[in-house]
Motif scaffolding. Structure first.
Motif: not given
Ligand code: UDP
Length: 237
Positions: A94, A159, A175
């Motif tokens: 996230r 990410n 996320d």
């Protein structure tokens, strides 16, 4: 390469055997579920978007040093992937508070974190995918310590890459959920999908949701949202 017997049917995909024991074919459906299967529906064209978007992103991630199960796109909905044993952990990264994080900790959605967070759920539908920490995962022998460390490393690399990539397309990556698999030789690879089913995407200017939350929350415009995020990925690459 042809589909042989069906090995598995999940909520959003079917998996077929092939002539080659090391490979299978995943076939993406338009079926949508939410809340552990309680809510069911169809998102027309979703299978095509999720298949093609996953494949594009996985190929980019390979170049970033994240090994994946991707082998070859066969058609709009079908892809050859390496046959893996799925590690029964859902990895959630996230950047901004939303969904279950906001609910669990009683905070609004949209809080931007200084650093990304990572959490694991035990992939088990009967138990409702309960949250667990790495000690629990080790106690349950879901993976080894080295495997969990590698999965964390890969997840943060995914990410960093995806966050920057989507920002250039005018999209905030809020996320997402990843799943990893194990090849017969023990190599850990990124598996499953990276799509609007498994990521939250918000438009950078309007915060409009371009993901499955539109389905989960009955917001309407679900198909348009999938088309829009796919258009940005295919035109903006
Ligand atoms: N997610 C997913 N599958 C799941 C649970 C979550 O793909 O079974 C994704 C979800 O789309 C979101 C992120 O993981 O991008 C974080 O989800 P969250 O834990 O907030 O759960 P939710 O609110 O979706 O129940």
């Amino acid at each position: 390469m042809e589909k042989k017997e069906q090995l598995y049917e999940g909520k959003a995909k079917k998996v077929f055997a092939t002539d080659d024991g090391a490979l299978c074919i995943v076939s993406y459906k338009d079926d949508a579920t939410a809340f552990n299967g309680e809510k069911k529906g169809t998102i027309v064209g979703k299978g095509v978007v999720n298949n093609r978007m996953t494949n594009m992103l996985m190929q980019m991630l390979e170049k970033e040093g994240v090994p994946t199960h991707f082998v070859k796109e066969l058609s709009d909905r079908d892809t050859v992937v390496k046959r893996v044993q799925i590690v029964p952990l859902e990895v959630i990264v996230r950047n901004v508070s939303a969904g279950s994080f906001a609910k669990r900790y009683g905070v609004p959605e949209g809080i931007v974190f200084d650093e990304p967070t990572i959490e694991f759920s035990y992939k088990n539908d009967d138990l409702g995918d309960p949250l667990l920490n790495t000690y629990h995962a080790l106690a349950l022998k879901l993976a080894t310590k080295a495997e969990i460390e590698l999965i964390e490393q890969y997840s943060f690399r995914v990410n960093a890459f995806l966050k920057a990539y989507f920002l250039k397309l005018g999209v905030k990556l809020i996320d997402f959920k990843l799943e990893f698999g194990k090849l017969p030789d023990g190599t850990i690879v990124l598996a499953d999908e990276i799509s609007p089913d498994t990521c939250r995407f918000w438009d950078v200017n309007t915060n409009e949701k371009l993901d499955k939350d539109r389905f989960r929350r009955d917001m309407g415009g679900v198909e348009d949202a999938y088309r829009e995020i796919f258009k940005r990925v295919t035109e903006g690459k």
